[in-house]
Write an enzyme that holds these catalytic residues in place. Sequence first.
Site, short mmCIF file in Angstrom:
data_model
loop_
_atom_site.label_atom_id
_atom_site.label_comp_id
_atom_site.label_asym_id
_atom_site.label_seq_id
_atom_site.Cartn_x
_atom_site.Cartn_y
_atom_site.Cartn_z
N SER A 40 32.06 38.54 0.32
CA SER A 40 31.73 40.02 0.38
C SER A 40 33.02 40.91 0.70
O SER A 40 32.85 41.93 -0.01
CB SER A 40 30.28 40.20 1.22
OG SER A 40 30.90 39.95 2.62
N SER A 47 35.86 42.22 19.57
CA SER A 47 36.60 43.34 19.36
C SER A 47 36.85 44.28 20.66
O SER A 47 35.79 44.47 21.26
CB SER A 47 36.26 44.25 18.20
OG SER A 47 36.84 45.21 18.15
N TYR A 60 28.67 49.09 14.59
CA TYR A 60 29.64 47.93 14.37
C TYR A 60 29.84 47.51 15.92
O TYR A 60 29.74 46.04 16.15
CB TYR A 60 30.92 48.42 13.66
CG TYR A 60 31.92 47.42 14.05
CD1 TYR A 60 32.00 45.87 13.37
CD2 TYR A 60 33.16 47.70 14.66
CE1 TYR A 60 33.01 45.20 13.56
CE2 TYR A 60 34.19 46.67 14.77
CZ TYR A 60 33.97 45.63 14.43
OH TYR A 60 35.12 44.70 14.51
N LYS A 87 28.86 43.73 18.02
CA LYS A 87 29.77 42.88 18.75
C LYS A 87 29.19 42.73 20.36
O LYS A 87 29.37 41.72 20.80
CB LYS A 87 31.18 43.50 18.78
CG LYS A 87 31.88 43.49 17.45
CD LYS A 87 32.26 42.13 16.95
CE LYS A 87 32.88 42.05 15.66
NZ LYS A 87 32.93 40.59 15.13
N ARG A 124 47.90 52.57 20.21
CA ARG A 124 46.83 51.34 19.89
C ARG A 124 47.83 50.18 20.25
O ARG A 124 49.04 50.04 20.05
CB ARG A 124 46.52 51.33 18.47
CG ARG A 124 45.64 52.30 18.09
CD ARG A 124 44.05 52.10 18.77
NE ARG A 124 43.32 53.22 18.56
CZ ARG A 124 43.11 54.37 18.92
NH1 ARG A 124 43.98 54.70 19.80
NH2 ARG A 124 42.31 55.05 18.55
C1 UD1 Z 1 39.59 50.63 14.32
C2 UD1 Z 1 37.80 50.69 14.66
C3 UD1 Z 1 38.02 49.57 15.51
C4 UD1 Z 1 38.12 48.36 14.85
C5 UD1 Z 1 39.49 48.11 14.64
C6 UD1 Z 1 39.98 47.07 13.75
C7 UD1 Z 1 37.25 53.06 14.22
C8 UD1 Z 1 36.94 54.27 15.06
N1 UD1 Z 1 37.85 51.97 15.08
O1 UD1 Z 1 40.29 50.64 15.68
O2 UD1 Z 1 36.14 49.45 15.62
O3 UD1 Z 1 37.75 47.22 15.89
O4 UD1 Z 1 39.99 49.22 13.60
O5 UD1 Z 1 41.01 46.96 13.57
O6 UD1 Z 1 37.35 52.94 13.09
N2 UD1 Z 1 45.05 56.41 11.96
C9 UD1 Z 1 45.37 57.50 11.18
N3 UD1 Z 1 45.27 57.68 9.99
C10 UD1 Z 1 44.64 56.63 9.26
C11 UD1 Z 1 44.26 55.72 9.85
C12 UD1 Z 1 44.49 55.67 11.29
O7 UD1 Z 1 45.90 58.54 11.96
O8 UD1 Z 1 44.65 56.65 8.05
C13 UD1 Z 1 45.20 56.52 13.43
C14 UD1 Z 1 43.83 56.43 14.23
O9 UD1 Z 1 43.54 57.59 14.63
C15 UD1 Z 1 44.20 55.54 15.51
C16 UD1 Z 1 45.32 54.49 14.80
O10 UD1 Z 1 45.81 55.36 13.58
O11 UD1 Z 1 45.01 56.33 16.42
C17 UD1 Z 1 44.75 53.31 14.61
O12 UD1 Z 1 43.37 53.20 13.76
P1 UD1 Z 1 42.82 52.17 12.93
O13 UD1 Z 1 44.04 51.12 12.46
O14 UD1 Z 1 41.53 52.74 12.61
O15 UD1 Z 1 42.38 51.32 14.28
P2 UD1 Z 1 41.26 51.88 15.61
O16 UD1 Z 1 40.89 53.28 15.34
O17 UD1 Z 1 41.99 51.49 16.89
#
Ligand code: UD1
Length: 360
Positions: free
Chosen positions: A49, A139, A163, A167, A245
């Site tokens: 999927s 997670s 989600y 978990k 992160r």
């Molecule tokens: C996200 C999920 C989390 C999941 C994890 C798996 C959310 C709120 N959380 O975590 O549940 O377990 O992925 O990998 O979706 N960012 C940007 N621009 C973007 C994408 C992300 O600035 O286009 C920033 C976010 O604000 C964050 C960081 O990058 O500070 C990491 O984001 P992301 O990769 O989505 O991971 P998480 O938010 O930590």
Amino acid sequence: MNNSKSTLQRKRVNILKILVTGGAGFIGSHTVVELLDRGDQVVIVDDLSNSHLKVVDRIEKITGKRPDFFLANICDFSAMEKVFKQYDFDFVIHFAGSKAVGESVEKPLLYYRNNLESTWVLIELMAKYNVKSIIFSSSATVYGQPDAVPIIETSPYSPTNPYGETKMINELFLKDVTAAYPDISVICLRYFNPIGAHESGIIGEDPQGIPNNLMPFITQVAIGIREELFVFGNNFDTHDGTGVRDYIHVVDLAKGHLAAVDYLKANPDASFLIINLGTGRGYSVLDLVKTFSEVTGIEIPYRITERRAGDIATCYADVSLAKDLLGWEAKFDLKRMCKDSWRWQSQNPKGYCGNCSQKE
Ligand code: UD1
């Protein structure tokens, strides 16, 4: 019997037969490669999927071994029972599940069903067919907004979306199972932020549609699929205002699963464990963008936008339990993660097959 023959026989006795659900997915496929490379026998069940059948060919290309593959949804009890009947599994590694946070808010029924019923089916079948060990993909999302960093496993649950709730409920369910069935042992591995790809560049993360996560978005900007990155907020309480992160190379993460399998094999009475898998280091969005540009020579245009709902400032793992208990720690640094993510994206600009069917 000569020495080499008896060594060979001993090795064969130690081969593990492992059911990997979701083995065609991002973390699953990398774990299957590591398992096959060390000689374990792998059976993948995946409904494709959110993945592609091509992954199985590519796993074979890397390892020289083809895992057995079954196309099925893990919630389908009778399909899964056929698989359990056919193999005498030693272990289950359960990756399969729905994982998009935004979608989980829109479709809680789908998420609760896919992510909870699947685990229930597996446990029913494990009890029936005498399979004693399961590693569950959890997670860091179960922590929600942490009280303190680095985050230790005993921090309270505080998921902020369906989600994350599925978990958490899976973890609670599995804990109850181990209390009622002392023969069954469980390790829940709480992943931080997996990125990177296999060094061959032929397997990697292939999100459908617009990527939710940061690294695939960056690599799609780098390849020209997207014009610019939107940085979700620069007013967090972090060194440069952007979210911090714990990014971990997917191959390190995969090896963490092997360490967990070995731990359960050596400690069949382990019962129930929860272990963080991260590097223990935090990097901001802009740190990641800068490092990516450094190692690839590609500038990533970006624009600061509003915060994404539910995002937290800082999240990184306390990794001492993984080190002490499993003897595992992450080896690859951020540069290597960026290099490998880029190799995968540049060799596969449209992922596994662009617009082709996933079943191809
Ligand atoms: C996200 C999920 C989390 C999941 C994890 C798996 C959310 C709120 N959380 O975590 O549940 O377990 O992925 O990998 O979706 N960012 C940007 N621009 C973007 C994408 C992300 O600035 O286009 C920033 C976010 O604000 C964050 C960081 O990058 O500070 C990491 O984001 P992301 O990769 O989505 O991971 P998480 O938010 O930590």
